[in-house]
Structure formats: C-alpha cells, structure tokens
Write a protein that holds these residues in place. Structure first.
Motif, short mmCIF file in Angstrom:
data_model
loop_
_atom_site.label_atom_id
_atom_site.label_comp_id
_atom_site.label_asym_id
_atom_site.label_seq_id
_atom_site.Cartn_x
_atom_site.Cartn_y
_atom_site.Cartn_z
N ASP A 1 0.84 -1.20 0.00
CA ASP A 1 0.00 0.00 0.00
C ASP A 1 0.87 1.25 0.00
OD1 ASP A 1 -2.26 -1.58 0.21
OD2 ASP A 1 -2.35 -1.46 2.39
N GLY A 2 0.35 2.29 -0.54
CA GLY A 2 1.00 3.59 -0.47
C GLY A 2 2.32 3.66 -1.20
N PHE A 3 3.31 4.23 -0.51
CA PHE A 3 4.60 4.50 -1.13
C PHE A 3 5.33 3.23 -1.56
CE2 PHE A 3 9.20 5.35 -0.62
CZ PHE A 3 9.33 6.30 -1.61
N LEU A 4 5.16 2.16 -0.82
CA LEU A 4 5.89 0.91 -1.12
C LEU A 4 5.11 -0.02 -2.05
CD1 LEU A 4 7.44 0.15 2.35
CD2 LEU A 4 8.51 1.19 0.38
N ARG A 5 4.05 0.43 -2.62
CA ARG A 5 3.29 -0.42 -3.54
C ARG A 5 4.14 -0.74 -4.77
NH1 ARG A 5 -1.80 -2.04 -4.78
NH2 ARG A 5 -2.39 -2.03 -6.98
#
Length: 96
Positions: free
Chosen positions: A33-37
C-alpha cells in the motif's frame, strides 16, 4: 554430462534468469500500500539479477575450448554493467 553440454545448459539457464528478470516482474501484480506499492517487483528483479550475476563467472570458467570467447564474457559483462548501473543510481543523487 560433458563440459560442453553443461556449459550450454548453464548458458540457457543464465539466459532464462537474465531475460526473466525483466519480463517476470512486469507481469507481477503490485503488492503493498501507499509509497511501497510495487516493491515486490523490484525485489524480484534484483533477486533474479543477482542469481544471474552469480552464475556468470561459472560460465566463464566452464567455457569449452572451442566456444567463442565473447559468449563466455557476455554474461560477466552484463552482470558488471548492471552492478555499475545500480551503483550509479545510488551514488549520483548523493552528489558524487
């Protein structure tokens, strides 16, 4: 298994690893999720490149006498170029 057959089998395996490192991550669904997707794609790419890079010197050592030298040097050269590219991406933003 003769040296020539072992060399050809390992060369085919190296080719599959090297090309697969570009094709397989593109087909993976991004996880997280988010930045590390999508970091699972980067991890898969790096693992396959490291495996191909570890196999490259073995191919250089197993080269049969009749095989062209450039075919044995190509995997090592591509592994070194990939390592140089990654190192450049790490050092360049830091300002040298």
């Amino acid at each position: 298994m003769t040296r020539s057959r072992a060399y050809r089998a390992l060369l085919l395996f190296w080719t599959a690893l090297w090309l697969g490192s570009f094709l397989w991550p593109a087909l993976l669904a991004p996880a997280g999720d988010g930045f590390l997707r999508g970091m699972n794609r980067l991890g898969t790419f790096l693992i396959l490149q490291i495996a191909a890079g570890c196999l490259a010197p073995v191919l250089l050592l197993l080269r049969p006498p009749g095989a062209p030298r450039w075919i044995a040097i190509l995997p090592v050269a591509l592994a070194l170029l990939m390592a140089l590219a990654i190192l450049t991406l790490i050092v360049w933003p830091r300002g040298g």
